[in-house]
Design a protein around this motif. Sequence first.
Motif, PDB file in Angstrom:
ATOM      1  N   THR A   1       0.875  -1.096  -0.080  1.00 24.37           N
ATOM      2  CA  THR A   1      -0.056  -0.254  -0.051  1.00 24.37           C
ATOM      3  C   THR A   1       0.891   1.179   0.043  1.00 24.37           C
ATOM      4  OG1 THR A   1      -1.667  -1.161   1.367  1.00 24.37           O
ATOM      5  CG2 THR A   1      -2.027   1.064   1.276  1.00 24.37           C
ATOM      6  N   ALA A   2       2.007   1.210   0.850  1.00 21.22           N
ATOM      7  CA  ALA A   2       2.713   2.505   0.622  1.00 21.22           C
ATOM      8  C   ALA A   2       3.449   2.600  -0.386  1.00 21.22           C
ATOM      9  CB  ALA A   2       4.056   2.313   1.846  1.00 21.22           C
ATOM     10  N   TYR A   3       3.870   1.597  -1.314  1.00 17.90           N
ATOM     11  CA  TYR A   3       4.577   1.731  -2.629  1.00 17.90           C
ATOM     12  C   TYR A   3       3.490   1.554  -3.627  1.00 17.90           C
ATOM     13  CZ  TYR A   3       9.012   2.054   0.021  1.00 17.90           C
ATOM     14  OH  TYR A   3       9.936   2.398   1.088  1.00 17.90           O
ATOM     15  N   GLN A   4       3.323   2.363  -4.480  1.00 18.21           N
ATOM     16  CA  GLN A   4       2.535   2.189  -5.651  1.00 18.21           C
ATOM     17  C   GLN A   4       2.998   1.905  -6.891  1.00 18.21           C
ATOM     18  OE1 GLN A   4      -1.097   3.006  -5.261  1.00 18.21           O
ATOM     19  NE2 GLN A   4      -0.361   2.433  -3.352  1.00 18.21           N
ATOM     20  N   ARG A   5       4.254   2.367  -7.212  1.00 18.52           N
ATOM     21  CA  ARG A   5       5.351   2.317  -8.312  1.00 18.52           C
ATOM     22  C   ARG A   5       6.570   1.373  -8.086  1.00 18.52           C
ATOM     23  NH1 ARG A   5       5.121   6.125 -12.495  1.00 18.52           N
ATOM     24  NH2 ARG A   5       7.209   6.600 -12.201  1.00 18.52           N
ATOM     25  N   HIS A   6       7.118   1.924  -7.132  1.00 13.21           N
ATOM     26  CA  HIS A   6       8.311   1.170  -6.656  1.00 13.21           C
ATOM     27  C   HIS A   6       8.490  -0.434  -6.358  1.00 13.21           C
ATOM     28  CE1 HIS A   6      12.412   0.570  -4.819  1.00 13.21           C
ATOM     29  NE2 HIS A   6      12.640   1.502  -4.976  1.00 13.21           N
ATOM     30  N   PRO A   7       9.495  -1.352  -6.845  1.00  7.24           N
ATOM     31  CA  PRO A   7       9.351  -2.530  -6.771  1.00  7.24           C
ATOM     32  C   PRO A   7       9.218  -3.094  -5.135  1.00  7.24           C
ATOM     33  CG  PRO A   7      11.505  -1.952  -7.732  1.00  7.24           C
ATOM     34  CD  PRO A   7      10.474  -0.783  -7.682  1.00  7.24           C
ATOM     35  N   TYR A   8       9.568  -2.096  -4.261  1.00  8.49           N
ATOM     36  CA  TYR A   8       9.167  -2.756  -2.893  1.00  8.49           C
ATOM     37  C   TYR A   8       7.851  -2.938  -2.523  1.00  8.49           C
ATOM     38  CZ  TYR A   8      14.042  -0.384  -1.460  1.00  8.49           C
ATOM     39  OH  TYR A   8      15.387  -0.363  -1.417  1.00  8.49           O
ATOM     40  N   ARG A   9       7.124  -2.710  -3.337  1.00  4.46           N
ATOM     41  CA  ARG A   9       5.573  -3.255  -3.356  1.00  4.46           C
ATOM     42  C   ARG A   9       5.417  -4.677  -3.305  1.00  4.46           C
ATOM     43  NH1 ARG A   9       5.869  -1.695  -8.508  1.00  4.46           N
ATOM     44  NH2 ARG A   9       4.522  -3.016  -9.931  1.00  4.46           N
ATOM     45  N   LEU A  10       6.087  -5.093  -4.067  1.00  5.68           N
ATOM     46  CA  LEU A  10       6.224  -6.535  -4.612  1.00  5.68           C
ATOM     47  C   LEU A  10       6.881  -7.497  -3.469  1.00  5.68           C
ATOM     48  CD1 LEU A  10       7.144  -6.298  -8.195  1.00  5.68           C
ATOM     49  CD2 LEU A  10       4.827  -6.405  -7.303  1.00  5.68           C
ATOM     50  N   PRO A  11       5.992  -8.807  -3.205  1.00  6.19           N
ATOM     51  CA  PRO A  11       6.714  -9.692  -2.236  1.00  6.19           C
ATOM     52  C   PRO A  11       7.972 -10.336  -2.514  1.00  6.19           C
ATOM     53  CG  PRO A  11       4.596 -10.615  -3.134  1.00  6.19           C
ATOM     54  CD  PRO A  11       5.004  -9.163  -4.009  1.00  6.19           C
ATOM     55  N   VAL A  12       8.866 -10.287  -1.535  1.00 10.97           N
ATOM     56  CA  VAL A  12      10.246 -10.809  -1.605  1.00 10.97           C
ATOM     57  C   VAL A  12      10.204 -12.416  -2.283  1.00 10.97           C
ATOM     58  CG1 VAL A  12      12.390 -11.626  -0.803  1.00 10.97           C
ATOM     59  CG2 VAL A  12      11.442  -9.453  -0.055  1.00 10.97           C
TER      60      VAL A  12
ATOM     61  N   PRO B   1      17.225  -3.715 -14.614  1.00  9.00           N
ATOM     62  CA  PRO B   1      16.159  -2.774 -14.985  1.00  9.00           C
ATOM     63  C   PRO B   1      15.831  -1.663 -13.973  1.00  9.00           C
ATOM     64  CG  PRO B   1      15.087  -4.881 -13.901  1.00  9.00           C
ATOM     65  CD  PRO B   1      16.702  -5.108 -14.096  1.00  9.00           C
ATOM     66  N   ALA B   2      15.801  -0.571 -14.594  1.00  9.86           N
ATOM     67  CA  ALA B   2      15.706   0.774 -13.792  1.00  9.86           C
ATOM     68  C   ALA B   2      14.378   0.583 -12.735  1.00  9.86           C
ATOM     69  CB  ALA B   2      15.623   1.834 -14.696  1.00  9.86           C
ATOM     70  N   ARG B   3      14.534   0.893 -11.345  1.00 10.74           N
ATOM     71  CA  ARG B   3      13.675   0.910 -10.515  1.00 10.74           C
ATOM     72  C   ARG B   3      12.741   2.214 -10.637  1.00 10.74           C
ATOM     73  NH1 ARG B   3      16.606  -1.009  -4.858  1.00 10.74           N
ATOM     74  NH2 ARG B   3      17.371  -3.042  -5.731  1.00 10.74           N
ATOM     75  N   ALA B   4      11.380   1.950 -10.893  1.00 16.36           N
ATOM     76  CA  ALA B   4      10.517   3.155 -10.828  1.00 16.36           C
ATOM     77  C   ALA B   4      10.523   3.943  -9.647  1.00 16.36           C
ATOM     78  CB  ALA B   4       9.130   2.560 -10.975  1.00 16.36           C
ATOM     79  N   GLU B   5      10.596   5.114  -9.947  1.00 17.07           N
ATOM     80  CA  GLU B   5      10.525   5.976  -8.631  1.00 17.07           C
ATOM     81  C   GLU B   5       9.334   6.475  -8.081  1.00 17.07           C
ATOM     82  OE1 GLU B   5      12.054  10.793  -7.839  1.00 17.07           O
ATOM     83  OE2 GLU B   5      12.563   9.679  -9.679  1.00 17.07           O
ATOM     84  N   GLU B   6       9.123   6.159  -6.748  1.00 11.86           N
ATOM     85  CA  GLU B   6       7.859   6.382  -6.038  1.00 11.86           C
ATOM     86  C   GLU B   6       7.709   7.786  -5.982  1.00 11.86           C
ATOM     87  OE1 GLU B   6       4.452   4.998  -4.263  1.00 11.86           O
ATOM     88  OE2 GLU B   6       6.327   3.852  -5.249  1.00 11.86           O
ATOM     89  N   LEU B   7       6.199   8.102  -6.190  1.00 14.60           N
ATOM     90  CA  LEU B   7       6.156   9.595  -6.149  1.00 14.60           C
ATOM     91  C   LEU B   7       5.605   9.909  -4.684  1.00 14.60           C
ATOM     92  CD1 LEU B   7       3.637   9.547  -9.515  1.00 14.60           C
ATOM     93  CD2 LEU B   7       6.001  10.346  -9.216  1.00 14.60           C
TER      94      LEU B   7
END
Length: 873
Positions: A143-154, A214-220
């Motif tokens: 929920t906190a990350y909408q774009r950055h890959p930290y949003r995905l489960p390890v 791959p470039a990590r998407a920047e979180e807004l």
Amino acid sequence: MRYQLENGLTVIFEKQAAAPVVALQVWVKAGSADETPEQAGLAHLHEHMLFKGTARRGLGEIARDVEARGGEVNAWTSFDQTVYHLVLSSHFFAEGLDILSDAVRHSAFDPGELSREIEVVVEEIKRSADLPSRRVMRGMFETAYQRHPYRLPVLGSEASVRSFTREKILEFFRRHYTPDNLVVIVVGDVEESQVRAEVERYFSGTWGARQPPPARAEELAQAGMRVCLEKGDVREAHFSLAWHVPGISDPVIPALDVLAMVLGQGEGSRLSLALKLEKALTNEVYAYTYASRDPGLMVAGASLGPEKLREALRDLMVEIRRVSLHPVDPAELVLAKAAIEADAVYGRETVQGIARKLGFYETTAGGVEAEALYFERVAKVTVEDLHEAARRFLSPENLTFSGLFPEGSGMTEAEIQTLVNEVWREPISPRPAMPPLAAPEVRKPRKKAASGGIEKLVIPGGPTVLVKSERNVPLVALRAVYPGGLRFETEATNGVSQLHSRLMTRSTARRTAAQMAREIDELAGAVFAGAGRNSISLRGEFLSKHLSRGLNLVAECLTEPAFDADELERERSMLLQELAARDDHPSSAAFDLFSRTLYTRHPYRMDVLGEELSVRAMDLTHQRDLHHRALSPSNLTLAIVGDVDPDETLAMCEKLFASRHRLSAEPIVHHEVPQEPELTEPRRQFRELDKAQAHIVYGFLGTTVDAPERYTLDVLSSVLAGQGGRLFVELRDRRSLAYSVSSFSVEGLDPGYFGVYLGTSPDKVAEALAAVRQQLAQLTEVEVSAAELARAKRYLIGAHAISLQRNSARASLLAFDESYGVGAEAYLRYDEEIEAVSSKMVLECARWLLDPSRGALAIVGPKAADLDFAANA
């Protein structure tokens, strides 16, 4: 020492000669955040596959080779890196480096093994889904990350993991597992010349060039509060609040770490005082900064009874808002800085702790030199810095709420948002000023002496005191043990020992609970107590410069508990909530069911926490009776290990306890304990819990702490356990039936138990149990081979040496062994006792112990697990 090989691989070495062990780690600068969306979970699967065999080592041989050299092997995956780790006897340093390099450079990625390991990872995903804390954390990041890959489960998802092919594995491996993307860490009792030669031997040459990830998407920037709510089959409410903060290298991170310490780390932290000590709203409350390579999160949260959720959330938010409105007390700043600095000292007790710190700074924070910069910045943090950081980041607009509540309870998303907004609008006064800090202790300078033997003093009418000097780090650990605990409880008094242990460290005749928490924080350590199956014990750890104050505090807790009525009610309330939440931890529920299945008369059948009816019936009379009848200083064993002078320490103890003994105390040794009869037929119980996995415990009545066969049982368990043991290789490596599988031998003052635990899918219960029983039966039929016996024994001896790096581990062994009548020096004979075990002794022990007609089986999980077992039994 830090240097690079010609191929670009970075090597970091630190010599530590305190123990004859060495930690070897390979850090790969790639984690789950470097995956593409279709690769979710691929970095973690690599972690599993690299131990599944190479061109030189077959299935299970990597773990067996490590364990045969007295070592332990492990790995972990995070967002930003994947780490492969060995710790073993320094005598086998070269062999360990060979094994680690072989796994990292030459893994076979066999297609058959890949398909089997995918099933194991699926079991791990299911296990994670059964843990409330994991579910809340997962919801928080999603929920906190909408774009950055930290949003995905390890771990990835079951669907993504099942989609992986060998080609996908190899593509990821070739992209990231290259010399210039790896860091080799060596910490331990080896020489620099040896490290240089062996690392060059095993890691030189070119085996690929790194391809940019791959470039990590920047979180807004977050523009408004976000809420993730989940209802489920849980007994407690769990929630976390997270605010976006910069990455690890930002100069504000030290201030945020200090702020998190002030808020939610330590007994005297603001959240602990407000939500636990003052109101008993939560069982757990915390705050921390998740500082990562890319912008991370500052987190605060709690677990509690759902009926207290609104009040607890409100009070937590009030404390967050308070630090945004009012500067913290300068004394809080001093204590928080001291705690951070002390944590660094505690981290240097083990070679693996040092290696992990070096690897983190090198791969994530910009280099090992970043550690010194970090502590320079911590030292310079001001009250104004904390106030500015709180105002800058801890706002409702930047907030993400993640919660897991029991079905039919809790708050709605709208109610949570309304409550947060209300708190942010209302006036909040500052906390009262803290009392001034005590003047720092001044200890006389003394020569740095070598570590010594065990010194013993029996104080007339008082405790037996054991002191062992260990001068490797400026720390001291204490362990105080009274005989008692569950073994001396009945159904009516079940839980009395647990409550007593909690009251011991809550307040004393001289200090309130708040004063006690403050004193512990000033010691930059921890003091807590607990009740086990055979004892009530207290544990303390602090910097050795605080020895005098620490001993005084421990003596107060042991001999002068306040038995305050309000404290009893607060502790009872929190203990009752723990009891209500037992089912949120299904593996623990399975062990509880196993104890009640194996034992029918002995108190070991009961839960050390107690039961609701007995805990509700407790009053101060029960506590005073236990204390005055059983917990006399004359029944106490106190072990002190660390950077201390034995003569000085014994003199302190004699002075402290000589005036505190009670001659009227009645020794507890006269208590009569009902003995458990041998089982005459198999026993089995199933308990339904709506979880993703079934949790199984299967075992037998075992032996006592002073029985000679306890060492043979350790070897028997070692044959089965470990990543090179029979259970792991058969059930996990070959048949993918479980992620978690282990064996155990638990001794007591009365016969304990020996058994096997595993967590598996409900539809695999019958097959998994059949496999376990087959492995146990084989041990009763044929002697283990010389090679297998040697692996089991070397693994035990090595694990023993590795564990003894910590002062707290040595203090525990000294105190418990002396209290139980085994003798304080028993641990020094452990290697000799293990070496004396023969294959014939293991066979005879297995035949005596592993009789299926005397086994007890407990299964906790969904109904399908019991149906599957019944249909295939």
